[in-house]
Structure formats: structure tokens, C-alpha cells
Design a protein around this motif. Structure first.
Motif, PDB file in Angstrom:
ATOM      1  N   THR A   6       8.319  59.003  22.006  1.00 11.45           N
ATOM      2  CA  THR A   6       8.997  59.058  20.711  1.00 11.45           C
ATOM      3  C   THR A   6      10.370  59.720  20.866  1.00 11.45           C
ATOM      4  OG1 THR A   6       6.843  59.316  19.665  1.00 11.45           O
ATOM      5  CG2 THR A   6       8.761  59.826  18.308  1.00 11.45           C
ATOM      6  N   ALA A   7      10.383  60.809  21.613  1.00 14.25           N
ATOM      7  CA  ALA A   7      11.633  61.578  21.748  1.00 14.25           C
ATOM      8  C   ALA A   7      12.680  60.854  22.568  1.00 14.25           C
ATOM      9  CB  ALA A   7      11.341  62.938  22.364  1.00 14.25           C
ATOM     10  N   THR A   8      12.236  59.978  23.481  1.00 11.37           N
ATOM     11  CA  THR A   8      13.197  59.298  24.353  1.00 11.37           C
ATOM     12  C   THR A   8      13.391  57.834  23.936  1.00 11.37           C
ATOM     13  OG1 THR A   8      11.428  58.769  25.927  1.00 11.37           O
ATOM     14  CG2 THR A   8      12.680  60.779  26.347  1.00 11.37           C
ATOM     15  N   GLU A   9      12.896  57.489  22.766  1.00 15.44           N
ATOM     16  CA  GLU A   9      13.022  56.106  22.271  1.00 15.44           C
ATOM     17  C   GLU A   9      14.494  55.800  21.980  1.00 15.44           C
ATOM     18  OE1 GLU A   9      10.978  55.466  18.606  1.00 15.44           O
ATOM     19  OE2 GLU A   9      10.618  53.338  19.032  1.00 15.44           O
ATOM     20  N   LEU A  10      14.901  54.604  22.359  1.00 18.37           N
ATOM     21  CA  LEU A  10      16.306  54.232  22.201  1.00 18.37           C
ATOM     22  C   LEU A  10      16.419  52.864  21.558  1.00 18.37           C
ATOM     23  CD1 LEU A  10      17.466  55.398  25.731  1.00 18.37           C
ATOM     24  CD2 LEU A  10      18.083  56.485  23.548  1.00 18.37           C
ATOM     25  N   GLU A  11      17.407  52.726  20.711  1.00 19.72           N
ATOM     26  CA  GLU A  11      17.664  51.451  20.049  1.00 19.72           C
ATOM     27  C   GLU A  11      18.952  50.872  20.633  1.00 19.72           C
ATOM     28  OE1 GLU A  11      18.938  50.103  15.500  1.00 19.72           O
ATOM     29  OE2 GLU A  11      18.560  52.194  15.984  1.00 19.72           O
ATOM     30  N   ALA A  39      16.150  63.474  30.224  1.00 23.42           N
ATOM     31  CA  ALA A  39      15.222  62.342  30.333  1.00 23.42           C
ATOM     32  C   ALA A  39      15.690  61.164  29.480  1.00 23.42           C
ATOM     33  CB  ALA A  39      13.826  62.781  29.894  1.00 23.42           C
ATOM     34  N   THR A  40      16.223  61.461  28.317  1.00 29.11           N
ATOM     35  CA  THR A  40      16.694  60.392  27.427  1.00 29.11           C
ATOM     36  C   THR A  40      17.896  59.682  28.036  1.00 29.11           C
ATOM     37  OG1 THR A  40      15.925  61.723  25.553  1.00 29.11           O
ATOM     38  CG2 THR A  40      17.398  59.891  25.047  1.00 29.11           C
ATOM     39  N   ILE A  41      18.775  60.442  28.662  1.00 25.23           N
ATOM     40  CA  ILE A  41      19.936  59.827  29.336  1.00 25.23           C
ATOM     41  C   ILE A  41      19.466  58.971  30.503  1.00 25.23           C
ATOM     42  CG2 ILE A  41      21.978  60.347  30.741  1.00 25.23           C
ATOM     43  CD1 ILE A  41      22.500  62.724  28.814  1.00 25.23           C
ATOM     44  N   LEU A  42      18.509  59.475  31.272  1.00 25.15           N
ATOM     45  CA  LEU A  42      17.990  58.671  32.384  1.00 25.15           C
ATOM     46  C   LEU A  42      17.408  57.365  31.855  1.00 25.15           C
ATOM     47  CD1 LEU A  42      17.557  58.873  35.524  1.00 25.15           C
ATOM     48  CD2 LEU A  42      15.154  59.218  34.970  1.00 25.15           C
ATOM     49  N   ARG A  43      16.672  57.483  30.767  1.00 28.93           N
ATOM     50  CA  ARG A  43      16.065  56.282  30.185  1.00 28.93           C
ATOM     51  C   ARG A  43      17.131  55.316  29.665  1.00 28.93           C
ATOM     52  NH1 ARG A  43      10.476  56.532  27.068  1.00 28.93           N
ATOM     53  NH2 ARG A  43       9.786  56.397  29.220  1.00 28.93           N
ATOM     54  N   ALA A  44      18.188  55.850  29.094  1.00 25.00           N
ATOM     55  CA  ALA A  44      19.287  54.986  28.613  1.00 25.00           C
ATOM     56  C   ALA A  44      19.886  54.176  29.762  1.00 25.00           C
ATOM     57  CB  ALA A  44      20.364  55.841  27.943  1.00 25.00           C
ATOM     58  N   LEU A  45      19.863  54.742  30.955  1.00 20.34           N
ATOM     59  CA  LEU A  45      20.351  54.015  32.126  1.00 20.34           C
ATOM     60  C   LEU A  45      19.299  53.028  32.615  1.00 20.34           C
ATOM     61  CD1 LEU A  45      22.036  57.034  33.924  1.00 20.34           C
ATOM     62  CD2 LEU A  45      23.177  55.156  32.728  1.00 20.34           C
ATOM     63  N   GLU A  46      18.044  53.449  32.616  1.00 22.00           N
ATOM     64  CA  GLU A  46      16.966  52.574  33.105  1.00 22.00           C
ATOM     65  C   GLU A  46      16.870  51.285  32.296  1.00 22.00           C
ATOM     66  OE1 GLU A  46      13.594  55.402  35.164  1.00 22.00           O
ATOM     67  OE2 GLU A  46      13.655  55.389  32.980  1.00 22.00           O
TER      68      GLU A  46
END
Lengths: 266, 266
Positions: A6-11, A39-46
Motif C-alpha cells: 500500500t505504501a509503495t503503490e504507484l500510479e 523503497a518507493t523510489i526503487l519501485r518507481a524505477l522497477e
């Protein structure tokens, strides 16, 4: 949905632009827990369609506190090579840069391998036993943290001569480990200056670097199990200290090494 | 002009844009020595009129080889706070990004201080004595490097069980230490994989992070003296290894801690 997800969810908003939002349950003293931001930034890249390979290195600079609510992350592929890729990212709120980052993604090849860093000798997480989460900040309730040695001291009489903390940690509720979750785990150590000064001292991480040694298969083998981390400061002075930590699987695999520089008062 | 200053000389072109050039005497196997590139980027930030404070942290990502000749460095102040400032920089040639970087500048305050990292016990640089520079690459002739322990092995029979190198190093000819020069010194260690495998293995640093612990006054006290460095790898695998090093004054002050992740074949 797991609170970490939930916290790392990105639109997705546009090419190289995603939108996220802070979650109250991940709040730190000021702004969100740095580990969830990283973690959210990493996910934004992934999630970028051009992304090739897996995370190898990540540096996140916490430039300013992130306010409650929405933020956007701008990602820019700075360079793509045959076997690796360099990214620049920034997290913004209302046009203001709050966080900057660079990341290296790469394909891992079979190679000679060895670990020189020494795994901590520690009782198992079961032997260590569950511990009541610190009330220091809401984000701590998202982790099952079992400190083996080097708990935060209550007062100056508990100040220590050195700053090592050894702990088991996993997401709570349990969740299968991936690079984003491991990024969060790399930042769970309370400021080392607490141990040395014996109690709370205003402090905040300014820059965090992670070198990932495990690929997604190795992380999937760890699964929902605890990770063993050990952190220690190298030097305190001029209002800053730096910390180095290693993160291990129960089986003794070095999953990541991580370093940070922290601002402190006192 | 000292060869270090020649190599890091920059011509201002526009706001946030400077031009530099490679120097043949700083060449590595492919492109320039990474330490001189990192130093040049640090200097490009230091000369910006908006720059506040001194270097605290620097991360440089070597995204692609820099070709012989001119390059430009674009610097962007990502965030200025009361006591620190975050920068993003990129080095380009003909519009292509070759290197990315983030840096933290800050003012240092009087604070409690202590060093937990252990200074290597080593004979003095005079006792160690001068050593013939390696012929491995031209840039090595710019340093007076005196390896105390952990010299590059000649063949597999000299492979070691661990990857530590301890050495004294200073610019050659001697030059008063500053943050840019210290940046160069942080990258002088040959790839740790050589020690473990016993000889040459193709390898190159991909990302380098430096945490500066010394301010300009402390560096001026070191002056033209040798710096004692110790480097060791933490983990090798998947075609990458990471290395951590500490850089000390002769008097035992920790000047910088530095970490890097390196690509290798073999």
C-alpha cells in the motif's frame, strides 16, 4: 493488500512520472520512514518499461521532509549499457524536490563468489523471541524486530562504548522478500548516536546507499523469513556520523551491504 | 600547475555548466582514472556560486567510458536547506551522459565526536619506503603509493584468502590535501578481486560513495603528508563485488570512509 505494498503503490502518470502517497502508518518523527521512501523510489524505477536487469546499487538523498499526502517521482534513464543501466530519480511535492536518487540496475552473471564480511553469530529469531515494538514512531509497528544486542538505551547510564546493534527483522505481517522490501529493512536501525550518548538525540539520515548482493531468486528463497542485520558507526563529528551495515539471510547469505550518513545534534 | 589541478581544471560556460578535458597522464585502461573523474565533478560543484558549505557525501556513478578530449559537467542544485545543500551532476560528451553524481554539501557544527573504525597499525611511509609505480596504467604515476600489505599479486600462486590492502598514498609531486584530492585518493586501490584470484581480472568501478569526515582545516593540517588507506571487499558474486575503505591521517584522524561497487569478469 500488505501495508508495505500500500505504501509503495504507484500510479503511472506519464513516461517517467509516477504518483505515490504517504501512509500514516509509515510515519516517522518528521515525514515518512526513510526506508519506505527509498523503497518507493526503487519501485518507481522497477516499474519503468525500459528497466533492464535487477537492482545492484541505490543511493537515496533525503533532501527535505516529505509532507503528508501525494508526491510524484520523476525517473530518468541516464544511460543504458549492454549489461547495466543507470537511473536518476527525484521525488517532488508541489514542484519542490524532496528526495534525489541514483540507481544502477544490472544483469547478474555467473562468476566466482565469496563473502569476506563476517556474519554475526546470533541466537535464532525464535530464541531471541518477539519484542514489543518501540513507540518511537508509527512505522516501527510494520516490522517484527528482534534485537539480539545493542537495543536503544533508556538513559545516559546505558551509553555504550561502541555503537553496534545486531537484530533480526522482517515485515509484520510477514511478506515475501523482494528488493524493495530489503531496501526498507536496510534503514531500520535507530540512529547509532543513541547508543553512544545513551538516549534520544535529534538525528536523521541524509544519504543512504545500498549494494544489493542477492538477486530475486535468492530473495524468494528467504521468503517470509527474518533477515539478520548488524549496523555500526564509523565516525561521529561535526554534526554527522556514518554507519555501515550488513544484511544476512538465516542461511548466512549476505543479501546487501548498506551505508548511510546521518545528521545529529548533540 | 600541479598535474592534479591541470586535470581538474574547469572553464565556466554558463550557469551550472562547466567544461573540462581529459589528460593523457591520468588515463586508466579505458578512459580516465575514476578518482580524477570523481574529483573533477566534486570541483565542478565546489566552484558553483550558490554552493554553501563543504563536501559531506558524494556518490559518483561511472555509467560509460569517457573518451579522450573535452567533456561538460552540468550541475543542478536540487535543494538548499539552512545547513546543507543537495546537488545532482552529470558529465556529458557530445550530449551523451557518461557519469552521474549526487552530492551533499553542509556546514559542520561543533558536536560530540568519536571514531569507532579502527586505524590500521602500519609502519610509517618512510619505513615502508618508496615503491616503483605499477605500469598498469598512466594515472598511477601521479601518486606516491607505498603498499604496506596486500600488493597486487603477480600470479594465481599469490592469491590470498582475503582482500585487504593497506597503503600510504599522496599526490606525486606532493600537493596540499583538499576534498577534491582526497576524492582521488579514495579510488586508488586496485580491484580487490585481483588479490583473491591472484592476478589481473577485467574489473571496473561502477558506483563510488565517499563520506567526508574532515573539513578543509583538518585537510590543511595533513598538508602534503601521506594518507593511510585500508580497503577490503565485503562480497563477490554475480559479476560484482563491493569494497569499503577508510582513509586516515598519519595522526590517526579518519578523513573519509568510502565504498564502491565494482563489475568484474571471472
Amino acid at each position: 493488500m500488505h501495508p508495505f505494498d500500500t505504501a509503495t503503490e504507484l500510479e503511472p502518470i506519464a513516461a517517467g512520472l509516477v504518483r505515490g502517497h504517504t501512509e500514516p502508518q509509515w510515519a516517522n518523527m518528521v515525514g515518512p520512514f526513510g526506508g519506505i521512501t527509498a523503497a518507493t523510489i526503487l519501485r518507481a524505477l522497477e516499474v519503468q518499461p525500459e528497466r533492464v536487469g535487477e537492482p545492484v546499487a541505490l543511493t537515496v538523498n533525503f533532501a527535505a521532509p516529505i509532507g503528508d499526502g501525494e508526491f510524484e517521482i520523476v525517473t530518468e534513464p541516464a544511460r543504458s549499457n549492454r549489461s547495466n543501466q543507470h537511473w536518476i530519480a527525484r521525488l517532488r511535492q508541489v514542484g519542490e524536490t524532496k528526495t534525489t536518487a541514483t540507481a544502477l540496475f544490472g544483469t547478474r552473471r555467473d562468476s566466482w563468489s565469496d563473502t569476506e564480511a563476517e556474519a554475526p553469530v546470533a541466537p535464532t529469531p525464535e530464541q531471541t523471541g518477539p519484542q514489543k515494538p518501540s513507540e518511537f514512531a508509527p512505522w516501527l509497528r510494520n516490522y517484527d524486530m528482534r534485537i539480539v544486542d545493542g537495543a536503544a538505551p533508556a538513559d545516559a547510564s546505558q551509553a555504550r562504548a561502541e555503537s553496534t546493534t545486531t537484530l533480526w527483522v522482517r515485515d509484520d505481517p510477514a511478506r515475501t522478500l523482494d528488493h524493495a522490501a530489503l531496501t526498507g529493512l536496510c534503514d531500520v536501525f535507530f540512529p547509532r548516536v543513541f547508543l553512544r550518548r545513551g538516549g534520544f538525540v535529534p538525528a536523521g539520515t541524509i544519504s543512504l546507499t545500498i549494494y544489493f548482493h542477492a538477486d530475486h531468486r535468492q530473495l524468494r528463497i528467504v521468503g517470509e523469513d527474518f533477515v539478520l542485520g548488524r549496523a555500526r558507526a564509523n565516525h561521529f563529528g561535526g554534526g554527522y556520523f556514518d554507519q555501515s551495515a550488513t544484511m544476512w539471510s538465516r542461511g548466512g547469505a549476505l543479501l546487501a551491504t548498506t551505508h548511510q550518513i546521518v545528521y545529529f545534534k548533540g
